[in-house]
Structures are given as structure tokens and as C-alpha cells.
Write a protein that holds these residues in place. Structure first.
Motif, PDB file in Angstrom:
ATOM      1  N   UNK A  76      78.456  45.552 -12.262  1.00  0.00           N
ATOM      2  CA  UNK A  76      78.650  46.771 -11.476  1.00  0.00           C
ATOM      3  C   UNK A  76      78.087  46.637 -10.066  1.00  0.00           C
ATOM      4  N   UNK A  77      77.680  45.453  -9.673  1.00  0.00           N
ATOM      5  CA  UNK A  77      76.940  45.283  -8.422  1.00  0.00           C
ATOM      6  C   UNK A  77      77.686  45.819  -7.206  1.00  0.00           C
ATOM      7  N   UNK A  78      78.970  45.473  -7.053  1.00  0.00           N
ATOM      8  CA  UNK A  78      79.719  45.888  -5.864  1.00  0.00           C
ATOM      9  C   UNK A  78      79.799  47.401  -5.755  1.00  0.00           C
ATOM     10  N   UNK A  79      80.022  48.074  -6.888  1.00  0.00           N
ATOM     11  CA  UNK A  79      80.129  49.531  -6.885  1.00  0.00           C
ATOM     12  C   UNK A  79      78.783  50.184  -6.571  1.00  0.00           C
ATOM     13  N   UNK A  80      77.724  49.669  -7.172  1.00  0.00           N
ATOM     14  CA  UNK A  80      76.398  50.223  -6.922  1.00  0.00           C
ATOM     15  C   UNK A  80      75.971  49.991  -5.482  1.00  0.00           C
ATOM     16  N   UNK A  81      76.277  48.807  -4.951  1.00  0.00           N
ATOM     17  CA  UNK A  81      75.931  48.520  -3.557  1.00  0.00           C
ATOM     18  C   UNK A  81      76.660  49.472  -2.614  1.00  0.00           C
ATOM     19  N   UNK A  82      77.937  49.707  -2.897  1.00  0.00           N
ATOM     20  CA  UNK A  82      78.717  50.589  -2.025  1.00  0.00           C
ATOM     21  C   UNK A  82      78.176  52.020  -2.064  1.00  0.00           C
ATOM     22  N   UNK A  83      77.855  52.510  -3.240  1.00  0.00           N
ATOM     23  CA  UNK A  83      77.362  53.886  -3.355  1.00  0.00           C
ATOM     24  C   UNK A  83      75.965  54.043  -2.774  1.00  0.00           C
ATOM     25  N   UNK A 128      73.967  41.380 -28.604  1.00  0.00           N
ATOM     26  CA  UNK A 128      74.482  42.679 -28.149  1.00  0.00           C
ATOM     27  C   UNK A 128      73.519  43.333 -27.157  1.00  0.00           C
ATOM     28  N   UNK A 129      72.233  43.322 -27.466  1.00  0.00           N
ATOM     29  CA  UNK A 129      71.247  43.960 -26.595  1.00  0.00           C
ATOM     30  C   UNK A 129      71.154  43.235 -25.259  1.00  0.00           C
ATOM     31  N   UNK A 130      71.194  41.924 -25.313  1.00  0.00           N
ATOM     32  CA  UNK A 130      71.175  41.121 -24.087  1.00  0.00           C
ATOM     33  C   UNK A 130      72.380  41.447 -23.214  1.00  0.00           C
ATOM     34  N   UNK A 131      73.561  41.504 -23.830  1.00  0.00           N
ATOM     35  CA  UNK A 131      74.778  41.817 -23.076  1.00  0.00           C
ATOM     36  C   UNK A 131      74.694  43.227 -22.489  1.00  0.00           C
ATOM     37  N   UNK A 132      74.142  44.169 -23.250  1.00  0.00           N
ATOM     38  CA  UNK A 132      73.986  45.534 -22.744  1.00  0.00           C
ATOM     39  C   UNK A 132      73.115  45.555 -21.492  1.00  0.00           C
ATOM     40  N   UNK A 133      72.006  44.839 -21.526  1.00  0.00           N
ATOM     41  CA  UNK A 133      71.086  44.825 -20.380  1.00  0.00           C
ATOM     42  C   UNK A 133      71.734  44.191 -19.159  1.00  0.00           C
ATOM     43  N   UNK A 134      72.662  43.270 -19.358  1.00  0.00           N
ATOM     44  CA  UNK A 134      73.409  42.687 -18.246  1.00  0.00           C
ATOM     45  C   UNK A 134      74.430  43.687 -17.706  1.00  0.00           C
ATOM     46  N   UNK A 135      75.133  44.371 -18.608  1.00  0.00           N
ATOM     47  CA  UNK A 135      76.181  45.306 -18.178  1.00  0.00           C
ATOM     48  C   UNK A 135      75.603  46.498 -17.415  1.00  0.00           C
ATOM     49  N   UNK A 136      74.439  46.960 -17.829  1.00  0.00           N
ATOM     50  CA  UNK A 136      73.879  48.165 -17.197  1.00  0.00           C
ATOM     51  C   UNK A 136      73.027  47.820 -15.977  1.00  0.00           C
ATOM     52  N   UNK A 137      73.083  46.577 -15.520  1.00  0.00           N
ATOM     53  CA  UNK A 137      72.442  46.130 -14.278  1.00  0.00           C
ATOM     54  C   UNK A 137      70.919  46.109 -14.368  1.00  0.00           C
ATOM     55  N   UNK A 138      70.372  46.173 -15.595  1.00  0.00           N
ATOM     56  CA  UNK A 138      68.921  45.969 -15.703  1.00  0.00           C
ATOM     57  C   UNK A 138      68.615  44.494 -15.451  1.00  0.00           C
ATOM     58  N   UNK A 139      69.357  43.604 -16.097  1.00  0.00           N
ATOM     59  CA  UNK A 139      69.286  42.178 -15.772  1.00  0.00           C
ATOM     60  C   UNK A 139      70.143  41.955 -14.524  1.00  0.00           C
ATOM     61  N   UNK A 140      69.542  41.436 -13.491  1.00  0.00           N
ATOM     62  CA  UNK A 140      70.209  41.324 -12.195  1.00  0.00           C
ATOM     63  C   UNK A 140      71.082  40.065 -12.157  1.00  0.00           C
TER      64      UNK A 140
END
Length: 498
Positions: free
Chosen positions: A57-64, A118-130
Motif C-alpha cells: 500500500x506504500x504508493x497510496x499511503x505516500x500520496x495521502x 498468515x500472520x507474517x503476510x498480514x503484517x506485510x499487507x498492513x504496512x507494519x512490516x516496511x
């Protein structure tokens, strides 16, 4: 500008749906939450073409966050944009109860590896893991006198903006959370000098009868780099209870290793105020080290040796956790009070100096426990530590040698990306280099082929420096005197050479 913001909001919600962070039926609800965060009464009427969701989600978060800064919602600095990005993503991250429920359902139905994946992938998707920032890191392997080392130059953590430094200095002081490892962090909004954690989640664990938590490192240094932390804010301590917790962890997650930094300054990690371990799904150079000193089995069913590794590592293997914990207790107690002047080892002066870095994993149906001996004494010649990188290495590595480097994965400062490029250029064009690297550059220039392949020359030289770091930090040196000293200590706890 509002039209642009509206599109980024829609795209961010599309991402959350595609990545299973929210349900498609809740799309309008989450659009409204993001509108509120962006101080928008309503979305502009726009037409946009939905596309396949990106990996992050980096591009969207950066833009907002950039739009929020331009609008005056937040101060325009790197730290404030990061705080705002975490706030936005926190609105889309599943609440802790849902995360826990899904994790333990997967654990019981599909096993621990499926649950952690699953938990690792979740942390990547929600931008906690950069994810995108971590991808900037430089990583390579290099053959060295210590073996094949893994070397990284850390470019993932953003540099401090002077405006953020000033804001931190002027910010109201608070002791909540007490540190970045405290269990109070998930959901916290952050502040100057302390990151936002709205998109942070933890999994509760029971280790040795106490509540602990599993989380991932936001700037992970290796595969599935996790942190296992005490529910209470208590200092690091290597102890019997700690060994029990390590074995409990690998019994619950046999696909992960776990290890602890030492519990003393200089030889410990960066956070000694909160008891924690590090673990994950990664094989380190030390794991592949051979045998330096073969030892007779200390107990039936237990094999032992001294690893052929610059750090002073006793390796124990057995199917019996009880036997290994008992042997670890004995070695820790003996090492804490062991002095050997012939090897410059003193257990205590005005303070204690000896401790252990323990590392545990399951392999081929057995536990493999590595106990690395550490000593944090200083001297006039070596004020940062006798068993610490010496002064001629500080232009490469000056920081503490903690658990990760002990195992042969080096995390070098981001400044080296530019500085090493200058050294490479100097090998070809004889251009100036930073003064700290001047003597080293002259050494490299004398290497065969330095001018023809400067990049390989610098990497070989860097690998040799990292091997020296390990050698300096090793208590018993890999020479005759060091071997004799190591054997003396091992004999004091009943070990004999095979």
C-alpha cells in the motif's frame, strides 16, 4: 486535489479488499473512515479504472500523507508522514481479536507454520512490516576467513529530519509506552520520536507459565524476523526461566529458531530494558560452522562440541530438553564466575562481566542449543570493549555485536552505501575518500585486480573486516592460547576433549 485524494482513498480501500484486510461488503464504511481522517466531507465525483492491487500500500499511503501535509492536516516532515500513514492503515487493519482468532484457528487446523505465515503476510499487507523500505537494503554473501558471511547495509530506516529532531526535543515527555517492545504498543498513535502503531498486532503466547507475545520486526533483518516479548516491562536476564521459555517456544513453533541477546551492556542488544527474544525462519552462517573442538558427550544422548566459529560457541544437541536446560544452567553459572587471566578473561571487577548469548532451534528431530560466551570488560586500550570490534574496524562497524551478528549476519550502517562507492571510485581514479577509510583504501589498492574489479575488491575487503569483527568479539581466540583457555573452562564444568 480532492479528486486526487478521492482516487487514492478508493484505491487504498480496493487494496484492503484484495488483500483480505476488510470484506467487500464493508467498502463504503471504510471509505467513510478514510474521508474523516483526510478531513473530507464527501468524495468528489470521479471516474477511475480499478487495477490489479499492488503488492504493498506504500504508493497510496505516500500520496495521502503528502496530500495531508499539503492541506495542513499534519506538519510536513518524514516522521509526521509516517505517523499519518500508520493512522490510515490502522483504520483498515483487522482488530486484534480477529487476528488472534484467525491465527489460532490456523494453528489448530493447519499447524504452526501456516499460522505464522498468515500472520507474517498480514503484517506485510498492513504496512507494519516496511516491505518497500526493506527492499532498499543491500544484501550479499562473502567468503571470508570466518566462513561465508551474510552482509547487509541497512537503508530501510529513514534518516532523521532536522524538523523531527526539533519536535522531539520540544515534545511533552511521557513514559507511555515505556519502550517500543511493550505490550501497550498495538494501536498507539505515536508521537515525536516514537513510531505510530495503529497497524501493529501481536499474538499472545504462554511461555514457562507466563504471558508473552509474538510480533514481527517492522524493519526485519532476515526471513520472518520475529520478536518474542515479555508482557511485563522487565530487564533482560539470561536465566533458567529464559531457557525454559526458549524451549517452550520451539516446541510451539518448531520451524522457527529463537535466541536472546546477552544481558549486559556492550555485548547485549540495543534494548536491554525489556526482556525479549528474537527468532524467525532463517539459516545463519553460524548454523553451518563445523567443529573446532570435539567433546565427549556430557550426558547420555547429548552430543557436544565447540563450533569452528570466531565467537566462542559451545554447541549441544539432544532429543531431551531437560538435559539441555540442565547443561545450560551449569554452563551459565560456571561462566558467570569464571576468570582466566591468560586469556584476559575476568568475571568481575567493579561489576559482573561474563554472560551468554543462547540460540536454540530444532533440527532433524533434535534440539540444537548454541551457547556463545561473552565478556563486556573494557580497558584503556579498548574503551568500547576488549571483546568488541577494535578501533581500526570502527569505520565499518562500531555498534554492539548482538545476537544477529553473533550468528554471522552483519547489519552495517546506511552511510556505507555512499562511502564504499567512493572507495570503489578511488581504486580506479585515485579520487579522495572519507578520512576514516583512507588507510583501508590503500590496503585495497595493493590487492591484485583492485583497479579492474573495484566492487569485488571492496566486498572482499568488507568481508574480511566483518570476520575481524567476530574475531575481536570472540572471548577465546582461534589460536593455541585461546584453545587451551577454552578447554580449561570446559573442563571446569566436566567436559573433556574427545
Amino acid at each position: 486535489m480532492d479528486t486526487c485524494k478521492t482516487e487514492w482513498i478508493y484505491r487504498l480501500v480496493d487494496f484492503a479488499v484484495a488483500r483480505n484486510l476488510i470484506e467487500v461488503q464493508d467498502r463504503r464504511f471504510f471509505v467513510n473512515r478514510l474521508l474523516e481522517a483526510m478531513a473530507m466531507d464527501a468524495p468528489e465525483e470521479i471516474t477511475y479504472a480499478p487495477t490489479e492491487a499492488p503488492e504493498t500500500a506504500t504508493a497510496m499511503l505516500d500520496a495521502l500523507s503528502a496530500a495531508a501535509a499539503a492541506q495542513g492536516l499534519i506538519a510536513d516532515s518524514g516522521e509526521n508522514r509516517d505517523l499519518f500513514s500508520a493512522k490510515l492503515m490502522g483504520l483498515l487493519t483487522p482488530e486484534p481479536s480477529r487476528v488472534r482468532g484467525r491465527f489460532f484457528t490456523l494453528y489448530s487446523e493447519s499447524g504452526p507454520a501456516a499460522a505464522t505465515q498468515w500472520f507474517y503476510d498480514l503484517c506485510r499487507r498492513c504496512d507494519y512490516i516496511k516491505v518497500d523500505r526493506i527492499a532498499r537494503n543491500i544484501r550479499f554473501f562473502e567468503d571470508t576467513p570466518a566462513g561465508r558471511l551474510e552482509i547487509t547495509i541497512n537503508l530501510s530506516k529513514p534518516e532523521k529530519d532536522p524538523r523531527d529532531i526539533a519536535a522531539q526535543r520540544n515534545a511533552k515527555k511521557t513514559g507511555y509506552p515505556k519502550c517500543m517492545l511493550c505490550a501497550e504498543n498495538p494501536g498507539y498513535a505515536g508521537r515525536a520520536g516514537f513510531p505510530a502503531r495503529q497497524n501493529h498486532r501481536m499474538i499472545p503466547l504462554t511461555l514457562n507459565g507466563k504471558l508473552w507475545h509474538l510480533q514481527y520486526s517492522p524493519y526485519l533483518y532476515y526471513g520472518e524476523h520475529c520478536i518474542v516479548l515479555n508482557d511485563e516491562h522487565v530487564p533482560m536476564r539470561i536465566s533458567h526461566d529464559g531457557f525454559e521459555r526458549m524451549f517452550d517456544f520451539v516446541d510451539q513453533f518448531p520451524h522457527y529458531f529463537i535466541g536472546s541477546n546477552a544481558d549486559l551492556p556492550i555485548v547485549g542488544g540495543s534494548i536491554l530494558s525489556h526482556d525479549h527474544f528474537q527468532g524467525g525462519n532463517h539459516r545463519f552462517p553460524m548454523d553451518d560452522a563445523g567443529v573446532w573442538i570435539s567433546l565427549k558427550d556430557p550426558r547420555a544422548g547429548v552430543s557436544a562440541c565447540v563450533a569452528d566459529w570466531p565467537m566462542s560457541c559451545v554447541r549441544l544437541e539432544s532429543e531431551s530438553r531437560a538435559d539441555l536446560i540442565a547443561l545450560a544452567d551449569e554452563m551459565l553459572a560456571a561462566w558467570r564466575k569464571w576468570s582466566d587471566p591468560a586469556c584476559d578473561v575476568y568475571a568481575e571487577t567493579d561489576q559482573p562481566h561474563n554472560t551468554i548469548t543462547p540460540i536454540l532451534r530444532r533440527e532433524n528431530g533434535k534440539y540444537r542449543l548454541s551457547l556463545v560466551l561473552r565478556n563486556n570488560r573494557v580497558s584503556e586500550e579498548h574503551p568500547l570493549g576488549i571483546f568488541h570490534p577494535h578501533a581500526d574496524l570502527h569505520h565499518i562497524k562500531k555498534e554492539n555485536i548482538g545476537l544477529i551478528e553473533v550468528m554471522g549476519l552483519f547489519i552495517l550502517p546506511g552511510r556505507l552505501k555512499t562511502e564504499l562507492a567512493e572507495v570503489e571510485r578511488a581504486l580506479v581514479e585515485n579520487t579522495p575518500v572519507p578520512e576514516a577509510h583512507a588507510a583501508w583504501t590503500e590496503e585495497l589498492r595493493a590487492q591484485p585486480g583492485a583497479k579492474d574489479d573495484p566492487a569485488a575488491t571492496v566486498r572482499r575487503g568488507l568481508g574480511k573486516k566483518c570476520a575481524r569483527v567476530l574475531a575481536d568479539a570472540g572471548v577465546y581466540k582461534h589460536d593455541g592460547n585461546g584453545r587451551a583457555g577454552f578447554v580449561r573452562f570446559l573442563e571446569s564444568v566436566g567436559y573433556r576433549e574427545a
